[in-house]
Scaffold this motif. Structure first.
Motif, mmCIF file in Angstrom:
data_model
loop_
_atom_site.group_PDB
_atom_site.id
_atom_site.type_symbol
_atom_site.label_atom_id
_atom_site.label_comp_id
_atom_site.label_asym_id
_atom_site.label_seq_id
_atom_site.Cartn_x
_atom_site.Cartn_y
_atom_site.Cartn_z
ATOM 1 N N TYR A 56 0.805 -1.216 0.000
ATOM 2 C CA TYR A 56 0.000 0.000 0.000
ATOM 3 C C TYR A 56 0.843 1.274 0.000
ATOM 4 C CZ TYR A 56 -3.525 -3.447 1.041
ATOM 5 O OH TYR A 56 -4.345 -4.545 0.974
ATOM 6 N N MET B 241 -7.759 1.615 -3.511
ATOM 7 C CA MET B 241 -8.821 2.476 -2.980
ATOM 8 C C MET B 241 -9.973 2.593 -3.970
ATOM 9 S SD MET B 241 -7.862 3.126 0.048
ATOM 10 C CE MET B 241 -8.993 4.409 0.575
ATOM 11 N N ARG C 239 -12.018 -0.600 -3.675
ATOM 12 C CA ARG C 239 -12.791 -0.670 -2.434
ATOM 13 C C ARG C 239 -14.050 0.192 -2.495
ATOM 14 N NH1 ARG C 239 -14.219 -2.184 0.941
ATOM 15 N NH2 ARG C 239 -13.427 -1.799 3.019
ATOM 16 N N LYS C 240 -13.996 1.264 -3.285
ATOM 17 C CA LYS C 240 -15.107 2.203 -3.323
ATOM 18 C C LYS C 240 -16.123 1.889 -4.419
ATOM 19 C CE LYS C 240 -12.365 5.975 -1.364
ATOM 20 N NZ LYS C 240 -11.696 7.283 -1.611
ATOM 21 N N ASP D 9 -7.831 2.855 5.973
ATOM 22 C CA ASP D 9 -8.123 4.286 6.015
ATOM 23 C C ASP D 9 -9.061 4.661 7.153
ATOM 24 O OD1 ASP D 9 -10.588 3.380 5.151
ATOM 25 O OD2 ASP D 9 -10.591 4.516 3.276
#
Length: 243
Positions: free
Chosen positions: A9, A19, A22-23, A56
């Motif tokens: 990461y 990211m 994941r979204k 996060d």
């Protein structure tokens, strides 16, 4: 090059791609794992929570909104910690930049220790379980998710396109390191059987209260096709344990 644990990461391209994944709307993490994890976690009102590999910290923020007294995140990635600090700004939450094997597990400190999809990256997981047992208050809860062992057993399925229609399960009882292609990088994971996780938790002193393979629920999907595809193989395994 192969990345170990949180190292991946801190590769900026990998971090940005992760990211974005994941979204996305149909992320299996949000549609399948998150609802079950919240159910097993239960009421967090007034609790002190430690999150190992917090990413996060969006989940930590959610727990604070649900009444958690204090949220402490730990993550080995500088990029993740920077993102988490922004998410937790102005809340009663904090995050520390440490590899898990170097974190100071204070005795009898937390009501809940949790970890989501991190422990399959850790080679010496028995030591982590021992330390978690030490840092939990009496009757404290350990809850964690891992990638399901039928997926970590063989890397052949991982090498296929993201829209898989079948999966290969092989070398299931040959446990240990796997180098898996993921988001255009090579990532090191450690395959363990379900029985291995159970035995390690027992050795550390935990009582295993529940396990879940996170059966998908149709109401969590906007696409029937995606729901039917996710019904074919388990992606996640969750353990809920008590000190």
């Amino acid at each position: 090059m192969s990345f170990k644990g949180s190292q991946a990461y801190d590769n900026d391209d990998f971090f940005e791609n992760y990211m974005a994944r994941r979204k996305r709307e149909e992320s299996p993490n949000e549609r399948i794992e998150t609802p079950v994890f919240l159910e097993k976690l239960g009421d967090v009102t007034g609790k002190h929570i430690l999150d190992l590999g917090c990413g996060d910290a969006r989940f930590g923020y959610e727990l604070l909104q649900k009444g958690c007294t204090h949220f402490q995140g730990v993550d080995g990635s500088k990029n993740m910690v920077e993102a988490a600090n922004k998410v937790l700004e102005g809340t009663n939450g904090s995050v520390a930049h440490f590899p898990l094997k170097r974190w100071d597990f204070e005795k009898h400190t937390y009501d809940v220790v949790m970890s989501r999809l991190v422990f399959h990256y850790i080679e010496d997981l028995q030591t982590i379980f021992d330390q978690v047992y030490k840092t939990l208050a009496d009757q404290g809860q350990l809850i964690f998710s891992v990638q399901h062992p039928v997926l970590t057993s063989s890397i052949e399925s991982a090498a296929k396109s993201s829209k898989k229609s079948n999966w290969i399960v092989d070398d299931y009882f040959n446990t240990g390191q796997r180098v898996e292609p993921w988001i255009e990088e090579q990532v090191i994971k450690y395959h363990r059987t379900t029985e291995d996780y159970f035995a390690m938790l027992k050795r550390s002193g935990f009582s295993i209260e529940d396990i879940s393979e996170c059966s998908p629920k149709p109401e969590n999907f906007s696409s029937e096709e995606e729901y039917e595809r996710r019904m074919r193989i388990p992606l996640f395994l969750i353990f809920s344990c008590r000190k």
